[in-house]
Design a protein around this motif. Sequence first.
Motif, PDB file in Angstrom:
ATOM      1  N   GLY A  21       7.283   5.236   0.732  1.00 15.52           N
ATOM      2  CA  GLY A  21       6.195   4.165  -0.016  1.00 15.52           C
ATOM      3  C   GLY A  21       5.772   4.476  -1.638  1.00 15.52           C
ATOM      4  O   GLY A  21       6.096   5.630  -2.141  1.00 15.52           O
ATOM      5  N   PHE A 121       0.428  10.939  -4.483  1.00 13.56           N
ATOM      6  CA  PHE A 121       1.080  11.159  -3.801  1.00 13.56           C
ATOM      7  C   PHE A 121       1.987  11.668  -3.042  1.00 13.56           C
ATOM      8  O   PHE A 121       3.306  11.628  -4.103  1.00 13.56           O
ATOM      9  N   GLY A 122       2.089  11.810  -2.194  1.00 14.45           N
ATOM     10  CA  GLY A 122       2.778  12.958  -1.557  1.00 14.45           C
ATOM     11  C   GLY A 122       3.898  14.388  -2.266  1.00 14.45           C
ATOM     12  O   GLY A 122       3.001  14.344  -2.991  1.00 14.45           O
ATOM     13  N   GLU A 123       5.155  14.616  -1.649  1.00 12.17           N
ATOM     14  CA  GLU A 123       5.138  15.636  -1.501  1.00 12.17           C
ATOM     15  C   GLU A 123       5.824  15.685  -3.618  1.00 12.17           C
ATOM     16  O   GLU A 123       5.296  17.256  -4.319  1.00 12.17           O
ATOM     17  N   TYR A 129      -0.243   6.190  -8.034  1.00 15.48           N
ATOM     18  CA  TYR A 129      -0.808   5.368  -7.364  1.00 15.48           C
ATOM     19  C   TYR A 129      -0.219   4.048  -8.190  1.00 15.48           C
ATOM     20  O   TYR A 129      -0.756   3.587  -8.850  1.00 15.48           O
ATOM     21  N   THR A 196       3.964  -1.078  -0.858  1.00 19.98           N
ATOM     22  CA  THR A 196       2.511  -0.140  -0.929  1.00 19.98           C
ATOM     23  C   THR A 196       1.074  -0.898   0.587  1.00 19.98           C
ATOM     24  O   THR A 196       1.794  -1.837   0.611  1.00 19.98           O
ATOM     25  N   GLU A 204      -7.242   5.905   1.608  1.00 23.18           N
ATOM     26  CA  GLU A 204      -6.293   6.818   1.646  1.00 23.18           C
ATOM     27  C   GLU A 204      -4.901   6.145   1.187  1.00 23.18           C
ATOM     28  O   GLU A 204      -4.658   5.079   1.745  1.00 23.18           O
ATOM     29  N   TYR A 205      -4.741   6.441  -0.395  1.00 23.02           N
ATOM     30  CA  TYR A 205      -3.297   6.018  -0.724  1.00 23.02           C
ATOM     31  C   TYR A 205      -2.200   6.300  -0.070  1.00 23.02           C
ATOM     32  O   TYR A 205      -2.307   7.968  -0.678  1.00 23.02           O
ATOM     33  N   ASN A 206      -1.773   6.384   0.703  1.00 16.29           N
ATOM     34  CA  ASN A 206      -0.377   6.850   1.824  1.00 16.29           C
ATOM     35  C   ASN A 206       0.267   5.868   2.264  1.00 16.29           C
ATOM     36  O   ASN A 206       0.500   6.038   3.410  1.00 16.29           O
ATOM     37  N   SER A 208       3.359   3.762   3.929  1.00 15.17           N
ATOM     38  CA  SER A 208       4.544   5.017   4.425  1.00 15.17           C
ATOM     39  C   SER A 208       5.769   4.081   4.086  1.00 15.17           C
ATOM     40  O   SER A 208       6.034   2.705   4.674  1.00 15.17           O
TER      41      SER A 208
END
Length: 245
Positions: A21, A121-123, A129, A196, A204-206, A208
């Motif tokens: 993502g 976002f993410g780890e 973004y 994106t 939510e900006y997430n 996949s």
Amino acid sequence: MITEHKNLKSETIVLDEVLPGGGKWSKIIKRGQKIRISTEDGLGSLSALFYNADNTAERFNSADTVKIQYNAFFEKGKVLYSELGHILFSITEDTTGGLMDAIAGMSNPRIVEKNFGNGTFGEIRNRYYKSDRENFLVELGKYGMGKRDVIPCMNFFRKVDVKEGSKLVLSQKHPKPGSYIELRAEMNVLLVLSNTPHVMESGEYNPSPVQLTIYNAEPMTADDFCMHYTPQAKRGFENNARYFA
């Protein structure tokens, strides 16, 4: 993690990888090869630009693709044209139920900030973004291309409905988990991808991850499904034949 493709022969696979993502990607898909774009969780949303890899001045034309086929909605059998009337890609398989969009276009930093705000976002906390335009410009730069080469994009796994004559509304439909779209390159195609959220998405900006599988397909036969799907497609394949003669 890469999902196994049970209906593909392993010896035909050229590349099989996951695009995370927010990520960007580009490759040249050789004439006759196919690329399978899969969403394991059914939440994928991917934007694409594509060009004649041997002459990048020739590129996908979304308006002509819609106009020539008298339809703004895509499915298995439809083809994707350049502005010269050549076919760049054929849609040889689609298990999403037609979740493809050539109307809404791409996101840019302003739209992303409006729809999602600013953040990471993410780890990995430095993954800010990203927008389609940012991703596309980075990838195009690898081929000596830039802003003048950015074109209206194709969006996979999402669909835009037209309401009340001209109002565009993002469909809330998502593909089933494991769904995929398969494209066959009808010439050497430079494919550029941005993973994106859809330009009309918000919240939510997430994004996949999606899986990308390039493989060597069987040679096209005289009764090819895409070639005979419409009279317009047949003429497009004739244009390609003259191009390669």
